[in-house]
Design an enzyme around this catalytic site. Sequence first.
Site, PDB file in Angstrom:
ATOM      1  N   CYS A  59       1.022  -1.275   0.208  1.00 29.08           N
ATOM      2  CA  CYS A  59      -0.124  -0.099  -0.021  1.00 29.08           C
ATOM      3  C   CYS A  59       0.837   1.266   0.049  1.00 29.08           C
ATOM      4  O   CYS A  59       1.989   1.134   0.589  1.00 29.08           O
ATOM      5  CB  CYS A  59      -0.728   0.127   1.183  1.00 29.08           C
ATOM      6  SG  CYS A  59      -2.108  -1.404   1.207  1.00 29.08           S
ATOM      7  N   GLU A  61       0.428   3.710   1.767  1.00 39.00           N
ATOM      8  CA  GLU A  61       0.662   4.347   2.969  1.00 39.00           C
ATOM      9  C   GLU A  61       1.997   3.776   3.723  1.00 39.00           C
ATOM     10  O   GLU A  61       2.573   4.426   4.239  1.00 39.00           O
ATOM     11  CB  GLU A  61      -0.486   4.134   4.060  1.00 39.00           C
ATOM     12  CG  GLU A  61      -1.755   4.762   3.593  1.00 39.00           C
ATOM     13  CD  GLU A  61      -2.721   4.230   2.710  1.00 39.00           C
ATOM     14  OE1 GLU A  61      -4.111   4.109   3.007  1.00 39.00           O
ATOM     15  OE2 GLU A  61      -2.150   3.284   1.948  1.00 39.00           O
ATOM     16  N   CYS A 100      -6.707   0.681   4.367  1.00 35.68           N
ATOM     17  CA  CYS A 100      -7.293  -0.481   4.738  1.00 35.68           C
ATOM     18  C   CYS A 100      -6.863  -1.091   6.178  1.00 35.68           C
ATOM     19  O   CYS A 100      -6.102  -0.383   6.938  1.00 35.68           O
ATOM     20  CB  CYS A 100      -6.560  -1.774   3.749  1.00 35.68           C
ATOM     21  SG  CYS A 100      -4.651  -1.888   3.940  1.00 35.68           S
ATOM     22  N   CYS A 103      -2.823  -1.193   6.769  1.00 32.27           N
ATOM     23  CA  CYS A 103      -2.435   0.195   7.001  1.00 32.27           C
ATOM     24  C   CYS A 103      -2.802   0.853   8.159  1.00 32.27           C
ATOM     25  O   CYS A 103      -2.084   1.555   8.836  1.00 32.27           O
ATOM     26  CB  CYS A 103      -2.885   0.853   5.776  1.00 32.27           C
ATOM     27  SG  CYS A 103      -1.943   0.551   4.128  1.00 32.27           S
TER      28      CYS A 103
END
Length: 140
Positions: A59, A61, A100, A103
């Site tokens: 991801c 992030e 998500c 994250c």
Amino acid sequence: MKTFNISQQDLELVEVATEKITMLYEDNKHHVGAAIRTKTGEIISAVHIEAYIGRVTVCAEAIAIGSAVSNGQKDFDTIVAVRHPYSDEVDRSIRVVSPCGMCRELISDYAPDCFVLIEMNGKLVKTTIEELIPLKYTRN
């Protein structure tokens, strides 16, 4: 959910994430961008890395946090992620997305007092990571 006022710095953070994914978007490679602001005001941005095997995908992030930590940054203030539509989608809007679950865990581990910008009912909202992952598991 407890929310906070959106500042001009928050809007700029969304813009940095949007610029990053607009510049680097590629179908089936990168469609999410993220930006994290440190407490000193520095902004680190990144895109996610998509893989054919979904669980290998990383991801945006996580990449932004990893990049910041790798460069000695530790004190984070606010993070945001934005999603670029795939080329075959009719709606071409880039939108703020909620992190998500993985994250949320990562943000909470590295920035337990971090603010998170999300979209809720079509509006930009600022909340804390603690609001997004209450009763988090800890080793203590």
